[in-house]
Design a protein around this motif. Structure first.
Motif, mmCIF file in Angstrom:
data_model
loop_
_atom_site.group_PDB
_atom_site.id
_atom_site.type_symbol
_atom_site.label_atom_id
_atom_site.label_comp_id
_atom_site.label_asym_id
_atom_site.label_seq_id
_atom_site.Cartn_x
_atom_site.Cartn_y
_atom_site.Cartn_z
ATOM 1 N N ILE A 113 -0.664 32.437 47.203
ATOM 2 C CA ILE A 113 -1.120 31.468 46.205
ATOM 3 C C ILE A 113 -2.589 31.717 45.861
ATOM 4 C CG2 ILE A 113 -1.480 29.010 45.741
ATOM 5 C CD1 ILE A 113 0.840 28.488 47.746
ATOM 6 N N MET A 119 -7.099 27.484 43.150
ATOM 7 C CA MET A 119 -6.841 26.209 43.810
ATOM 8 C C MET A 119 -7.787 26.035 44.979
ATOM 9 S SD MET A 119 -2.691 25.804 44.088
ATOM 10 C CE MET A 119 -1.681 25.339 42.692
ATOM 11 N N GLU A 123 -5.440 21.888 47.788
ATOM 12 C CA GLU A 123 -4.376 22.080 46.805
ATOM 13 C C GLU A 123 -3.393 23.157 47.261
ATOM 14 O OE1 GLU A 123 -6.616 20.940 42.618
ATOM 15 O OE2 GLU A 123 -6.934 22.921 43.509
ATOM 16 N N LYS A 126 -1.166 21.703 49.940
ATOM 17 C CA LYS A 126 -0.161 20.833 49.337
ATOM 18 C C LYS A 126 0.944 21.666 48.698
ATOM 19 C CE LYS A 126 0.473 17.218 45.850
ATOM 20 N NZ LYS A 126 -0.176 16.437 44.766
ATOM 21 N N ARG A 127 0.565 22.730 48.010
ATOM 22 C CA ARG A 127 1.549 23.605 47.355
ATOM 23 C C ARG A 127 2.442 24.288 48.384
ATOM 24 N NH1 ARG A 127 5.145 24.478 43.595
ATOM 25 N NH2 ARG A 127 5.362 26.666 42.960
ATOM 26 N N GLU A 130 5.025 21.868 49.488
ATOM 27 C CA GLU A 130 6.012 21.673 48.418
ATOM 28 C C GLU A 130 7.026 22.814 48.410
ATOM 29 O OE1 GLU A 130 3.144 19.342 45.163
ATOM 30 O OE2 GLU A 130 3.639 21.461 44.916
ATOM 31 N N LEU A 131 6.533 24.045 48.607
ATOM 32 C CA LEU A 131 7.418 25.210 48.613
ATOM 33 C C LEU A 131 8.378 25.183 49.799
ATOM 34 C CD1 LEU A 131 4.743 27.856 47.598
ATOM 35 C CD2 LEU A 131 6.785 27.314 46.270
ATOM 36 N N SER A 164 6.042 30.949 44.580
ATOM 37 C CA SER A 164 4.824 30.166 44.792
ATOM 38 C C SER A 164 3.968 30.002 43.539
ATOM 39 C CB SER A 164 3.981 30.797 45.912
ATOM 40 O OG SER A 164 3.600 32.118 45.565
ATOM 41 N N CYS A 165 4.026 30.967 42.630
ATOM 42 C CA CYS A 165 3.199 30.902 41.422
ATOM 43 C C CYS A 165 4.020 30.610 40.168
ATOM 44 C CB CYS A 165 2.421 32.201 41.248
ATOM 45 S SG CYS A 165 1.300 32.563 42.613
ATOM 46 N N ASP A 166 5.209 30.045 40.346
ATOM 47 C CA ASP A 166 6.098 29.713 39.224
ATOM 48 C C ASP A 166 6.308 30.904 38.290
ATOM 49 O OD1 ASP A 166 6.554 27.065 39.976
ATOM 50 O OD2 ASP A 166 4.699 26.402 39.036
#
Length: 264
Positions: A113, A119, A123, A126-127, A130-131, A164-166
């Protein structure tokens, strides 16, 4: 649907041998395109070509690969670094060799990420969580090392890193080959669920036609580096035109099958 990836007349050679021969196909936004063929047919090399990650012995003799209209072979190192893992993610066939054995899982996902997204540490943390939730792993995994995880858990970690990076495109290179059958089903169901939640395109590389039937919208059949048949999954699997496709389908084992020899 918009065209996100286009392979045009791609020819790759190792020495004097063409390992990919004049291959062409297109991948559209939201589509799952399966690239099918037996081992050694050139599927993985095609995937590596998309990321411009071919081994040094392999040379692109001709052709182009366009990502959103821009030829990947014309990009410099910084542009490629921004593309790989960011706009295009990849899940490799063997998750154990794709992970760093001396770094814990939390560090490895965080590094991916941080390399692409601006980020803060909070952040990123948190990401990462979420993943993990997305791929159905508990936060306890963050402190563990690859050897402490099962094959299915490692593959979920790789999937989390790839997403992770959409990315706009996700390349899946036989992501369930190294897994037990029951775990294969779990991973495939997870991919389908994530795909329904996030609309990205998938290039799915496999030799397993049952997976194609389960996962894909369209399919390209590759034999010795040549794409011999392309079409919808329904047309290719239920009314194959090329003899090689017919033989691949004929090799699928069926209950009560008493044949002593399979098509070759």
């Amino acid at each position: 649907m918009a065209k996100v990836l286009e392979v045009n007349n791609l020819t790759v050679k190792i020495g004097e041998k063409s390992v990919i021969d004049n291959a062409s196909f297109a991948l559209f936004s939201g589509e799952v395109l399966a690239l099918v063929g037996e081992s050694g047919s050139g599927k993985t090399l095609t995937a590596l070509s998309v990321l411009n990650l071919l081994p040094e012995v392999a040379v692109v003799e001709k052709g182009s690969i366009l990502f959103e209209g821009e030829n990947i072979f014309d990009l410099d190192k910084n542009q490629l670094r921004n593309l790989r893992g960011n706009r295009i993610g990849m899940v490799f066939q063997e998750p154990f060799t794709a992970l760093n054995p001396v770094l814990n899982i939390g560090v490895q996902i965080s590094e991916t990420i941080a390399a692409h997204l601006k980020m803060s540490a909070g952040e990123i943390n948190k990401r990462v969580r979420e993943l993990l939730d997305m791929v159905k792993l508990s936060p306890e995994v963050l402190s563990k090392y690859p050897h402490e995880l099962s094959g299915g858990m490692r593959q979920r970690v790789i999937l989390a890193m790839a997403l992770s990076c959409d990315p706009d495109v996700l390349i899946l290179d036989e992501p369930t080959t190294a897994l037990d059958v029951s775990i294969q089903k779990e991973v495939l169901d997870l991919i389908k669920q994530i795909k329904s939640d996030i609309n990205f395109a998938i290039l799915f590389i496999t030799h397993d036609l049952s997976i194609v039937n389960l996962m894909a919208d369209n399919v390209c059949v590759m034999k010795r580096g040549v794409i011999v048949e392309t079409g919808s999954v329904e047309n290719v699997l239920h009314a194959p035109r090329h003899e090689y496709t017919q033989h691949l389908i004929g090799c699928i084992p069926r209950l009560g099958d008493e044949r002593k020899r399979l098509p070759a």
